[in-house]
Design a protein around this motif. Structure first.
Motif, PDB file in Angstrom:
ATOM      1  N   MET A 107     -12.196  72.463  53.112  1.00 24.15           N
ATOM      2  CA  MET A 107     -12.582  73.804  52.667  1.00 24.15           C
ATOM      3  C   MET A 107     -14.024  73.752  52.181  1.00 24.15           C
ATOM      4  O   MET A 107     -14.346  73.015  51.245  1.00 24.15           O
ATOM      5  CB  MET A 107     -11.665  74.272  51.539  1.00 24.15           C
ATOM      6  CG  MET A 107     -10.220  74.513  51.952  1.00 24.15           C
ATOM      7  SD  MET A 107      -9.993  76.081  52.809  1.00 24.15           S
ATOM      8  CE  MET A 107     -10.076  77.230  51.427  1.00 24.15           C
ATOM      9  N   ASP A 108     -14.886  74.524  52.816  1.00 22.23           N
ATOM     10  CA  ASP A 108     -16.310  74.493  52.470  1.00 22.23           C
ATOM     11  C   ASP A 108     -16.576  75.366  51.240  1.00 22.23           C
ATOM     12  O   ASP A 108     -17.272  76.384  51.303  1.00 22.23           O
ATOM     13  CB  ASP A 108     -17.143  74.963  53.657  1.00 22.23           C
ATOM     14  CG  ASP A 108     -18.641  74.762  53.418  1.00 22.23           C
ATOM     15  OD1 ASP A 108     -18.991  73.829  52.666  1.00 22.23           O
ATOM     16  OD2 ASP A 108     -19.447  75.539  53.977  1.00 22.23           O
ATOM     17  N   CYS A 109     -15.997  74.956  50.129  1.00 22.58           N
ATOM     18  CA  CYS A 109     -16.158  75.663  48.858  1.00 22.58           C
ATOM     19  C   CYS A 109     -15.706  74.706  47.758  1.00 22.58           C
ATOM     20  O   CYS A 109     -15.234  73.605  48.045  1.00 22.58           O
ATOM     21  CB  CYS A 109     -15.324  76.952  48.828  1.00 22.58           C
ATOM     22  SG  CYS A 109     -13.541  76.653  48.973  1.00 22.58           S
ATOM     23  N   ALA A 110     -15.856  75.121  46.530  1.00 24.48           N
ATOM     24  CA  ALA A 110     -15.366  74.325  45.409  1.00 24.48           C
ATOM     25  C   ALA A 110     -14.013  74.868  44.980  1.00 24.48           C
ATOM     26  O   ALA A 110     -13.897  76.027  44.596  1.00 24.48           O
ATOM     27  CB  ALA A 110     -16.352  74.384  44.244  1.00 24.48           C
ATOM     28  N   LEU A 111     -12.977  74.045  45.089  1.00 28.47           N
ATOM     29  CA  LEU A 111     -11.625  74.446  44.730  1.00 28.47           C
ATOM     30  C   LEU A 111     -11.262  73.929  43.348  1.00 28.47           C
ATOM     31  O   LEU A 111     -11.644  72.814  42.966  1.00 28.47           O
ATOM     32  CB  LEU A 111     -10.614  73.898  45.739  1.00 28.47           C
ATOM     33  CG  LEU A 111     -10.689  74.414  47.180  1.00 28.47           C
ATOM     34  CD1 LEU A 111      -9.693  73.656  48.050  1.00 28.47           C
ATOM     35  CD2 LEU A 111     -10.430  75.907  47.248  1.00 28.47           C
ATOM     36  N   SER A 112     -10.506  74.736  42.608  1.00 32.55           N
ATOM     37  CA  SER A 112      -9.959  74.253  41.344  1.00 32.55           C
ATOM     38  C   SER A 112      -8.779  73.340  41.667  1.00 32.55           C
ATOM     39  O   SER A 112      -8.216  73.391  42.768  1.00 32.55           O
ATOM     40  CB  SER A 112      -9.482  75.432  40.494  1.00 32.55           C
ATOM     41  OG  SER A 112      -8.327  76.022  41.073  1.00 32.55           O
ATOM     42  N   PRO A 113      -8.360  72.484  40.723  1.00 33.15           N
ATOM     43  CA  PRO A 113      -7.195  71.622  40.983  1.00 33.15           C
ATOM     44  C   PRO A 113      -5.947  72.415  41.377  1.00 33.15           C
ATOM     45  O   PRO A 113      -5.193  71.987  42.265  1.00 33.15           O
ATOM     46  CB  PRO A 113      -7.005  70.900  39.650  1.00 33.15           C
ATOM     47  CG  PRO A 113      -8.361  70.877  39.030  1.00 33.15           C
ATOM     48  CD  PRO A 113      -9.004  72.170  39.435  1.00 33.15           C
ATOM     49  N   ILE A 114      -5.738  73.575  40.748  1.00 37.82           N
ATOM     50  CA  ILE A 114      -4.555  74.387  41.064  1.00 37.82           C
ATOM     51  C   ILE A 114      -4.649  74.935  42.486  1.00 37.82           C
ATOM     52  O   ILE A 114      -3.662  74.897  43.244  1.00 37.82           O
ATOM     53  CB  ILE A 114      -4.422  75.554  40.053  1.00 37.82           C
ATOM     54  CG1 ILE A 114      -4.154  75.008  38.654  1.00 37.82           C
ATOM     55  CG2 ILE A 114      -3.311  76.504  40.486  1.00 37.82           C
ATOM     56  CD1 ILE A 114      -2.861  74.251  38.523  1.00 37.82           C
TER      57      ILE A 114
END
Length: 460
Positions: A107-114
């Protein structure tokens, strides 16, 4: 690879790169920019071409030898706290993952752990966000002791908040006994504690490495060599230009983050002077904050540089957006990207333009203010390199003062001091005295004038 816009079209054609044997799906979940939006992130993203952003994400995946099954754009109207993208798109992509037998989704984004955990549950595949992908690349590229320590430190800080992902076994408790009786600490708490202990140890080791680097830098400062640093977006051609300027053999490849560890080489200037040229890690859009912090020591060469060459791939379709990204990282490091006395823009890869386009570029460069010049070069062919060297020499000389003096040949201590603290341009012996022309920093001008009765040098 031709990217596809995954926006709910059931009859969309499959990408030419999609195969049943592919294992990685690259997704660009890019926010739609609303007309008149004042959001800084939205405006910044608007500078970028969607296909170029997705191609960069695919390039990051290829940089660690991942086989890409497909690369798609999934436009997002608003970020969902649970899954980042909407429920409908999650279900549609789940079908594509099953069809392509994908095991890893980037995923070309910053994901949260959740968000990362929920997507992994929905897709039954490993999910890696942009930060995690860049960390993987850095882990493979680091070769020096310092680079390895910095990468591991950044990786542990990233992992520390993600211990709640899909590993339910980490919720088990470990029993205690004696005065430590009771429920005991959970496995996840134990892992967090171990990670924190490792982080503390790494930080201690890094301080020792950084102290050694400071000693080396202090040693170079005693020798009157100025430092010139190369910065720029990853794959802008910094290492190729570094090799061209210094005749070195630093790895240069058409690959994102081909260079990670800093390299220093001597740079010969047109009129016989010398400087030290430093090649640094490339920057990239949305560079993880923890990486900027972890590599601050490596980038100290940039902080200490007398001249900074901002190398730009002027042939890239997102050249302007890349410039903004580099400027943003420089600001994070405390460097003003508009400091014309210190920064020279280098427009690289002009060999990719035909004569008419090149002439247009020259006209654009000629219209720039005198204090913000742009040097057009081709690191591959060498075109424009001589003019760049002359500009570097001129910029370095502008920060130094040239003085003439006469010193007794018996004054060994004085002569030695001059060689350590000044650049000796000429030295001739006449009647037991050395007539010398030296170049010194403004900070040492008064010392040389008062001790050696020096006077400003008058060109012949």
């Amino acid at each position: 690879m031709e990217p596809r816009n995954f926006d709910g079209d059931a009859d969309r054609p499959r990408s030419a790169g999609a195969t049943q044997t592919g294992r990685v799906l690259v997704i660009g979940p890019y926010l739609r920019v609303r007309a008149g939006s004042a959001d800084v992130q939205s405006v910044t993203h608007a500078l970028r071409d969607t296909e170029a952003r997705l191609d960069e994400a695919a390039g990051l995946a290829r940089a660690i030898d991942l086989v890409i099954a497909d690369a798609i754009v999934a436009p997002v109207s608003q970020i969902r706290p649970a899954t980042y993208i909407g429920k409908g798109k999650v279900e549609e992509i789940a079908g594509l993952i099953k069809t392509l037998e994908v095991e890893l989704v980037v995923m070309d984004c910053a994901l949260s752990p959740i968000q990362q955990r929920n997507l992994e549950k929905e897709w039954h595949a490993k999910v890696l966000d942009r930060t995690g992908l860049i960390l993987e690349i850095f882990g493979r590229r680091a070769k020096t002791r310092e680079g390895s320590l910095q990468v591991e430190l950044a990786h542990l800080n990233y992992q520390r908040s993600r211990l709640v992902r899909s590993w339910t076994h980490l919720e088990r408790q470990r029993g205690g006994f004696g005065f430590m009786g009771g429920p005991g600490e959970t496995q996840i708490e134990a892992d967090r504690r171990l990670i924190q202990e490792r982080i503390s140890k790494l930080e201690s080791e890094l301080k020792k490495v950084q102290a050694t680097r400071r000693l080396h830098r202090a040693g170079r400062q005693r020798v009157p060599y100025r430092v010139v640093a190369l910065v720029g977006y990853t794959n802008a051609g910094k290492s190729t230009l570094f090799n061209r300027l210094t005749r070195a053999d630093v790895q240069a490849a058409d690959m994102l983050f081909a260079t990670l560890d800093p390299t220093l080489r001597a740079l010969n200037l047109p009129h016989g002077g010398k400087a030290m040229l430093s090649d640094t890690v490339g920057f990239i859009s949305n560079l993880p904050t923890q990486l900027v912090a972890a590599f601050r020591a490596t980038l100290e060469e940039v902080l200490e540089a007398d001249v900074i060459l901002h190398v730009r791939d002027i042939s890239h379709e997102d050249a302007e957006a890349q410039q903004s990204d580099v400027d943003a990282v420089l600001r994070q490091l405390g460097i003003n990207p508009d400091d014309s006395g210190r920064i020279i823009e280098v427009w690289n890869k002009i060999d990719r333009f035909d004569p008419e386009q090149r002439e247009e570029l020259l006209n654009i460069a000629a219209r720039r203010p005198e204090d913000h010049p742009a040097m057009l070069v081709s690191a591959v062919s060498g075109e424009g390199v001589d003019a760049l060297l002359a500009a570097i020499e001129q910029r370095l000389a502008a920060k130094r003062i040239t003085l003439d003096l006469s010193i007794d040949a018996a004054d060994g201590a004085g002569i030695s001091w001059l060689h350590r603290n000044a650049e000796v341009l000429s030295k001739e012996l006449h009647d037991g005295r050395f007539d010398m022309t030296v170049r010194v920093d403004e900070t040492k001008r008064d010392i040389v004038v008062n001790r050696f009765d020096a006077v400003p040098h008058l060109p012949a």
